[in-house]
Design an enzyme around this catalytic site. Structure first.
Site, PDB file in Angstrom:
ATOM      1  N   THR A 180     -32.183  58.775 -13.563  1.00 46.95           N
ATOM      2  CA  THR A 180     -33.927  59.051 -12.891  1.00 46.95           C
ATOM      3  C   THR A 180     -33.465  59.765 -12.040  1.00 46.95           C
ATOM      4  O   THR A 180     -34.989  61.145 -11.967  1.00 46.95           O
ATOM      5  CB  THR A 180     -34.510  57.789 -12.363  1.00 46.95           C
ATOM      6  OG1 THR A 180     -34.423  56.803 -13.284  1.00 46.95           O
ATOM      7  CG2 THR A 180     -35.385  57.943 -11.802  1.00 46.95           C
ATOM      8  N   ASP A 181     -33.790  60.025 -11.058  1.00 49.14           N
ATOM      9  CA  ASP A 181     -33.058  61.120  -9.967  1.00 49.14           C
ATOM     10  C   ASP A 181     -33.190  62.503 -10.363  1.00 49.14           C
ATOM     11  O   ASP A 181     -33.815  63.773 -10.264  1.00 49.14           O
ATOM     12  CB  ASP A 181     -31.885  60.928  -8.429  1.00 49.14           C
ATOM     13  CG  ASP A 181     -32.551  59.509  -8.106  1.00 49.14           C
ATOM     14  OD1 ASP A 181     -33.423  59.832  -7.136  1.00 49.14           O
ATOM     15  OD2 ASP A 181     -31.720  59.248  -7.513  1.00 49.14           O
ATOM     16  N   GLU A 182     -32.284  63.010 -11.140  1.00 56.89           N
ATOM     17  CA  GLU A 182     -31.507  63.676 -11.117  1.00 56.89           C
ATOM     18  C   GLU A 182     -32.823  64.414 -12.715  1.00 56.89           C
ATOM     19  O   GLU A 182     -33.771  65.867 -12.852  1.00 56.89           O
ATOM     20  CB  GLU A 182     -30.374  63.950 -12.281  1.00 56.89           C
ATOM     21  CG  GLU A 182     -28.783  64.242 -11.286  1.00 56.89           C
ATOM     22  CD  GLU A 182     -29.254  64.449 -11.051  1.00 56.89           C
ATOM     23  OE1 GLU A 182     -29.751  65.635 -10.532  1.00 56.89           O
ATOM     24  OE2 GLU A 182     -28.045  64.846  -9.858  1.00 56.89           O
TER      25      GLU A 182
END
Length: 405
Positions: A180-182
């Site tokens: 999700t962060d990437e």
């Protein structure tokens, strides 16, 4: 793997040369957006508190006693590292000076915290009307959840992602990487680029408001529509997906795993012929295969389970059907195709992912890895004071740390 270590590694201008980014975000998502700008030539100034970004201490550490993690070497690459204490007048003044000359500010404070520092968007836009401000949060700048603390794990739970991940009778699963962060970093970089492009025409900056939950929704495909119009709730299907059958991971007789997909009728028909199910009316169309999923998956898994992986892969390739072995990272490093493609690069003796996507005429590059805490503070503040206009990248400089003589 390409090696960018050595003299001249920082020379040359990428397609974003002339763009200045101030990255005051922490952890992965916001800094990931700024990293993409740096990969393609923007001057990215990473502003940290005196304690540094926690990613410096996250995950695996180099065995040589280096104080910074491999995660930081990646997340901080192509960024000049500056330490400012924004709780002091001097630190805040320097920060405002940096923002005055920036095209993009990236931040991920909880809503209201930027304003509390005296860096509210309206204040910054009065000083720098063209400034684009990328604000990355868990839940967005407003709404009932806006003030909640949040990480990607919560987004994966709330977005409907976790509930469809895993085996049918098992627990909902979270991704084992910072998916999700990437993804949010990539989407954030696109949003910021769109706003920067518009600012070229209008002369006006704006705020780009991006939440982790909303970013993850972009991988959910037609599931929101399927629920809204049909009441469909996708169950956990292991490695399968409902609209493409067969699709998944399958164990061969030698214990190795393969992955295959038959997401078009032509490929599905070739797979059916290969396993001896050609002409079976139960599997004639997408809808038929969907409705008879269990029977088809049993046939495929049974056929594969009776054969070693090399035979399975060769048979599928001979049939022009899509299949691949399930690789470990060791397998990936040993694969000749990815070696020729330059999937990884080496910068300052650190191996990491190469820049992607590839531009044919003005490609991006890794000029240097994440810098030590505060390594470029003196240089950047000197530029701000007009003592060293333009500066030079740390990869082309003398490598001294602040305080070194």
């Amino acid at each position: 793997m390409a090696d960018v270590t050595g003299p001249g590694a920082g020379e040359g201008a990428g397609p974003l040369a002339g763009v200045r980014v101030v990255d005051m975000a922490t952890v992965v998502a916001g800094p990931g957006a700024a990293r993409l700008f740096g990969d393609f030539g923007a001057d990215v100034i990473k502003v940290e508190s005196p304690s540094g970004d926690s990613v410096r201490r996250l995950g695996w550490m180099p065995p040589d006693g280096d104080a910074d993690s491999y995660f930081w070497k990646l997340a901080g690459r192509n960024k000049r590292a500056v330490v400012l204490n924004l709780k002091t007048p001097e630190g805040l003044e320097a920060m405002l000076g940096l923002i005055d000359g920036a095209d993009l500010l990236v931040e991920n404070l909880r809503p209201g915290k930027l304003e509390a520092l005296g860096l509210a968007p309206d204040v910054l836009h009065q000083r720098n009307p063209r400034l684009v401000i990328l604000r990355v949060t868990a839940f967005g700048q407003e709404g009932p959840y806006a003030q909640r603390p949040g990480f990607a794990t919560l987004a994966e739970a709330l977005s409907g992602y976790a509930v469809i991940s895993g085996e049918a009778d098992g627990q909902p699963l979270l991704p084992p990487v910072a998916l999700t962060d990437e993804l949010t970093g990539t989407l954030g970089a696109f949003g910021a680029m769109a706003a920067l492009w518009e600012a070229r025409r209008s002369g006006k900056g704006q705020v780009v408001d991006l939440s982790l939950v909303e970013a993850l929704m972009h991988v959910m495909g037609p599931l929101p529509s399927a629920f809204a119009h049909l009441g469909y709730l996708q169950p956990r299907l292991g490695a399968g997906i409902p609209y493409s059958v067969p699709r998944g991971t399958y164990r061969c007789s030698d214990g190795e795993w393969v992955a295959l997909s038959a997401s078009s009728d032509t490929v599905a028909n070739r797979v059916l012929d290969l396993i001896g199910a050609g002409g079976d009316e139960r599997f004639a169309t997408f809808t038929d295969r969907f409705e008879n999923r269990d029977a088809l998956e049993a046939l495929v898994s049974g056929w594969i389970a009776e054969r070693p992986s090399a035979e399975v892969i060769r048979a599928f390739e001979d049939a022009d059907a899509a299949i691949a072995p399930v690789y470990t990272m060791a397998d990936l490093f040993a694969d000749e195709h990815f070696a020729q493609r330059g999937l990884f690069t080496t910068a300052e003796d650190i191996v990491m992912q190469a820049v992607s996507p590839r531009l044919s005429r003005t490609p991006g590059k890794v000029s240097f890895v994440g810098r030590p805490l505060g390594a470029d503070t003196d240089e950047v503040l000197a530029e701000l004071a007009g003592e060293n206009p333009g500066g030079e990248s740390p990869a082309a400089g003398d490598g001294k740390e602040p305080g070194d003589e």
